[in-house]
Design a protein around this motif. Structure first.
Motif, mmCIF file in Angstrom:
data_model
loop_
_atom_site.group_PDB
_atom_site.id
_atom_site.type_symbol
_atom_site.label_atom_id
_atom_site.label_comp_id
_atom_site.label_asym_id
_atom_site.label_seq_id
_atom_site.Cartn_x
_atom_site.Cartn_y
_atom_site.Cartn_z
ATOM 1 N N ASN A 142 -0.933 6.458 8.933
ATOM 2 C CA ASN A 142 -1.965 5.531 8.444
ATOM 3 C C ASN A 142 -1.782 4.162 9.078
ATOM 4 O O ASN A 142 -0.709 3.810 9.566
ATOM 5 N N ALA A 143 -2.901 3.416 9.097
ATOM 6 C CA ALA A 143 -2.885 2.060 9.652
ATOM 7 C C ALA A 143 -2.909 1.063 8.504
ATOM 8 O O ALA A 143 -3.763 1.140 7.620
ATOM 9 N N LEU A 144 -1.954 0.146 8.521
ATOM 10 C CA LEU A 144 -1.842 -0.886 7.485
ATOM 11 C C LEU A 144 -2.375 -2.196 8.048
ATOM 12 O O LEU A 144 -1.977 -2.632 9.127
ATOM 13 N N SER A 145 -3.308 -2.822 7.291
ATOM 14 C CA SER A 145 -3.839 -4.117 7.753
ATOM 15 C C SER A 145 -3.245 -5.276 6.954
ATOM 16 O O SER A 145 -3.310 -6.423 7.375
ATOM 17 N N GLY A 146 -2.696 -4.954 5.779
ATOM 18 C CA GLY A 146 -2.220 -6.009 4.888
ATOM 19 C C GLY A 146 -3.210 -6.292 3.774
ATOM 20 O O GLY A 146 -2.913 -7.050 2.856
ATOM 21 N N GLY A 147 -4.396 -5.711 3.855
ATOM 22 C CA GLY A 147 -5.360 -5.820 2.764
ATOM 23 C C GLY A 147 -4.911 -4.954 1.589
ATOM 24 O O GLY A 147 -3.999 -4.137 1.724
ATOM 25 N N VAL A 148 -5.546 -5.151 0.432
ATOM 26 C CA VAL A 148 -5.124 -4.439 -0.783
ATOM 27 C C VAL A 148 -5.299 -2.932 -0.643
ATOM 28 O O VAL A 148 -4.425 -2.157 -1.040
ATOM 29 N N ASP A 149 -6.418 -2.507 -0.055
ATOM 30 C CA ASP A 149 -6.696 -1.077 0.037
ATOM 31 C C ASP A 149 -5.669 -0.363 0.912
ATOM 32 O O ASP A 149 -5.065 0.628 0.488
ATOM 33 N N SER A 150 -5.466 -0.859 2.119
ATOM 34 C CA SER A 150 -4.542 -0.163 3.020
ATOM 35 C C SER A 150 -3.103 -0.309 2.541
ATOM 36 O O SER A 150 -2.281 0.588 2.750
ATOM 37 N N SER A 151 -2.795 -1.407 1.842
ATOM 38 C CA SER A 151 -1.435 -1.567 1.308
ATOM 39 C C SER A 151 -1.179 -0.561 0.190
ATOM 40 O O SER A 151 -0.092 0.028 0.095
ATOM 41 N N THR A 152 -2.178 -0.354 -0.657
ATOM 42 C CA THR A 152 -2.026 0.585 -1.769
ATOM 43 C C THR A 152 -1.884 2.020 -1.262
ATOM 44 O O THR A 152 -1.040 2.791 -1.729
ATOM 45 N N VAL A 153 -2.689 2.357 -0.259
ATOM 46 C CA VAL A 153 -2.599 3.695 0.331
ATOM 47 C C VAL A 153 -1.225 3.903 0.973
ATOM 48 O O VAL A 153 -0.635 4.989 0.874
ATOM 49 N N THR A 154 -0.723 2.869 1.615
ATOM 50 C CA THR A 154 0.592 2.967 2.246
ATOM 51 C C THR A 154 1.673 3.293 1.202
ATOM 52 O O THR A 154 2.508 4.185 1.405
ATOM 53 N N MET A 155 1.624 2.588 0.069
ATOM 54 C CA MET A 155 2.622 2.824 -0.981
ATOM 55 C C MET A 155 2.493 4.224 -1.580
ATOM 56 O O MET A 155 3.483 4.917 -1.808
ATOM 57 N N LEU A 156 1.250 4.607 -1.822
ATOM 58 C CA LEU A 156 0.974 5.926 -2.393
ATOM 59 C C LEU A 156 1.454 7.028 -1.442
ATOM 60 O O LEU A 156 2.109 7.992 -1.861
ATOM 61 N N GLY A 157 1.151 6.863 -0.164
ATOM 62 C CA GLY A 157 1.534 7.842 0.845
ATOM 63 C C GLY A 157 3.041 7.959 0.980
ATOM 64 O O GLY A 157 3.588 9.059 1.112
ATOM 65 N N HIS A 158 3.727 6.818 0.930
ATOM 66 C CA HIS A 158 5.182 6.876 1.056
ATOM 67 C C HIS A 158 5.832 7.462 -0.186
ATOM 68 O O HIS A 158 6.858 8.140 -0.088
ATOM 69 N N ARG A 159 5.244 7.197 -1.347
ATOM 70 C CA ARG A 159 5.763 7.837 -2.560
ATOM 71 C C ARG A 159 5.652 9.360 -2.432
ATOM 72 O O ARG A 159 6.539 10.095 -2.829
ATOM 73 N N ALA A 160 4.561 9.828 -1.820
ATOM 74 C CA ALA A 160 4.333 11.269 -1.689
ATOM 75 C C ALA A 160 5.149 11.886 -0.559
ATOM 76 O O ALA A 160 5.701 12.972 -0.705
ATOM 77 N N LEU A 161 5.227 11.179 0.586
ATOM 78 C CA LEU A 161 5.741 11.818 1.795
ATOM 79 C C LEU A 161 7.025 11.204 2.349
ATOM 80 O O LEU A 161 7.655 11.797 3.223
ATOM 81 N N GLY A 162 7.388 10.019 1.863
ATOM 82 C CA GLY A 162 8.581 9.356 2.410
ATOM 83 C C GLY A 162 8.416 9.120 3.895
ATOM 84 O O GLY A 162 7.346 8.691 4.342
#
Lengths: 320, 320
Positions: free
Chosen positions: B34-54
């Motif tokens: 995933n691509a992180l921009s620093g906005g709330v949406d991409s930041s939240t997805v990043t956290m969710l994805g890492h919780r799921a997949l490490g």
């Protein structure tokens, strides 16, 4: 050259009498011509010349197309009331032709000056058969020319011509010993209306100095409308100077729910004593937002309005 | 498509658990990107994805050269503290090459979008070998795409590609049932720092949307400096949004007694609830003049600063 007469030393009635005699002596039984801009200097010279020569002084007002709303009518009207007839010369096409395609501020100034002297007024003087040319040069103009701040103030020096050698013209500069405050006193004594003295400073290249980029008839009309709104709205502000500037940059706006790639007007309103330094007047947001609303609602194509918040220096009073 | 979950209905912990399971099921034993921009949406997805997949989720931050001062370091720093490693990809040369010579606002946006998807992130996705792509699409994006306000939000639709057919990719959009307020709740629950939520809105084409005319590295650097001053100075204003815009028009200024044909920065600071209508914040002249002074003193080449006084409509929040 004769010595400065300070405003304190100035005896108005005596000064007027002396200058009337001098003008009469210079012109003899010939005719003279002068250009009236509506500024205090040229207005005072016009009154002085007419007192001396009556109808033998031909006064012309050059309509250059870059004046403010109603300016030619207003100036001619003032003088009509004072019994002075002014001939309006429509030179709009010539000025706009000279300004075509020019975007550099200095080149714009040059185009306006050269068109005035070479193409319009120079030719009028020649054709008029006048022996003398009256000019509203004041001592400050001479000082600034010497200091290199201003261009040469003399019409014929502008043209690189010695008028006496070339045409037998004589230049008469009856205000050359005075500064602005002295001229105001003389002008008042000659019956000039208060409106002429109340006017805020306005640049030589007129509205061409109030558009960034090319001064086309359409763009001048846009800034003319905005200028009228600003001058009417800020008259009561007692500020040193205020203006509207049309930008060349396009900015995004929206009208009736649709995107409009529109124009921007910048407003400047200055607190200053002598124009050497200046700071933006702290107008109320009520006034500022009302101005922005009126401009975006009534000036076609304008979707954005800004207010200058920088001081001089590093800004300057005018943008162009 | 699944139904909207309102912020009121949202049970944050349950939502996170469900989404983590869904992501794990989709990705299986493969990898995702995933691509992180620093906005709330991409930041939240990043956290969710890492919780799921490490570590099986590769998160990239594209340095496009048009970010604000210190932005890449700040965003990567936030995530490092949360135990998430982010790879910074330097794509500055590609973005500036794509922006070269472009002055039209829509073409600038297009150049930034196309470079991101086609030239940079698209290629990264391909090379990564990832089976799944995580995206921070929210319900408002879908609505706006349907309404024609926003361009298609989906990476592959952008490219006119059905990812599954073409590459066997799957797109995962875990936030697609939420709106902004819901995403904020989930982001907070996932431990995102307050700074990420406090940030004022910032446009997709970043600082390229903050210069009128061509977005060259030099011009971006100028507006970046002004932006840093404005964001620091107006943080306490509690305004909806504030920005610095570099104009293309040149204006006359003076520095050390000499004429300087310089640049102008326009400041905008908005009061608004939902960005649909907005009016200029009534900042004090002390604040405005202090801002103008700091900008003209520290940002090279800037001699003039204005403040927006028009409302939306007919203005828009951004100028480009």
């Amino acid at each position: 050259m004769r010595k400065e007469i300070t405003s304190k030393q100035l005896k108005t009635d005596q000064f007027i009498q002396e200058k009337v005699k001098e003008i009469q002596a210079e012109v003899g039984d010939g005719t003279a011509i002068n250009a009236l801009s509506g500024g205090v200097d040229s207005s005072t010279v016009t009154m002085l010349g007419h007192r001396a020569l009556g109808a033998r002084l031909k006064t012309v007002f050059i309509q250059n197309g870059i004046m403010r709303e109603g300016e030619p009518e207003q100036v001619v009207g003032f003088f009509r009331k004072l019994g002075v007839s002014v001939e309006v010369v429509d030179a709009r096409a010539k000025f706009f032709a000279a300004l075509k395609g020019i975007t550099d501020p200095e080149e714009k100034r040059e185009a306006v000056t050269q068109t005035f002297y070479k193409d319009v007024f120079g030719k009028l003087v020649k054709r008029s058969g006048a022996k003398c040319l009256l000019q509203g040069t004041i001592l400050t103009d001479v000082d600034e020319t010497v200091a290199g701040i201003k261009r040469q103030h003399n019409v014929f020096e502008q043209l690189g011509i010695d008028p006496q050698k070339a045409f037998g013209y004589r230049i008469i500069e009856p205000l050359i010993q005075l500064r602005k405050d002295g001229v105001r006193k003389v002008g008042k004594a000659l019956g000039l209306p208060a409106e002429l003295f109340d006017r805020i400073p306005f640049p030589g290249p007129a509205l061409a100095a109030r558009v960034i980029g090319e001064a086309t008839p359409e763009r001048i009309e846009t800034v003319r409308k905005a200028t009228a709104i600003v001058e009417r709205s800020l008259k009561a502000s007692a500020a040193f100077q205020y203006m509207a500037i049309l930008h060349e940059d396009r900015v995004t706006g929206m009208r009736d729910g649709k995107r409009e790639f529109g124009q921007q007007i910048e407003l400047r309103c200055w607190d200053s004593v002598d124009a050497r330094t200046a700071s933006p007047t702290q107008l109320s947001f009520d006034v500022l937002q009302k101005l922005a609303r009126e401009i975006t609602e009534t000036v076609p194509g304008v979707v954005s309005v800004t207010y200058n918040i920088a001081s001089k220096p590093p800004s300057t009073i005018e943008a162009v």
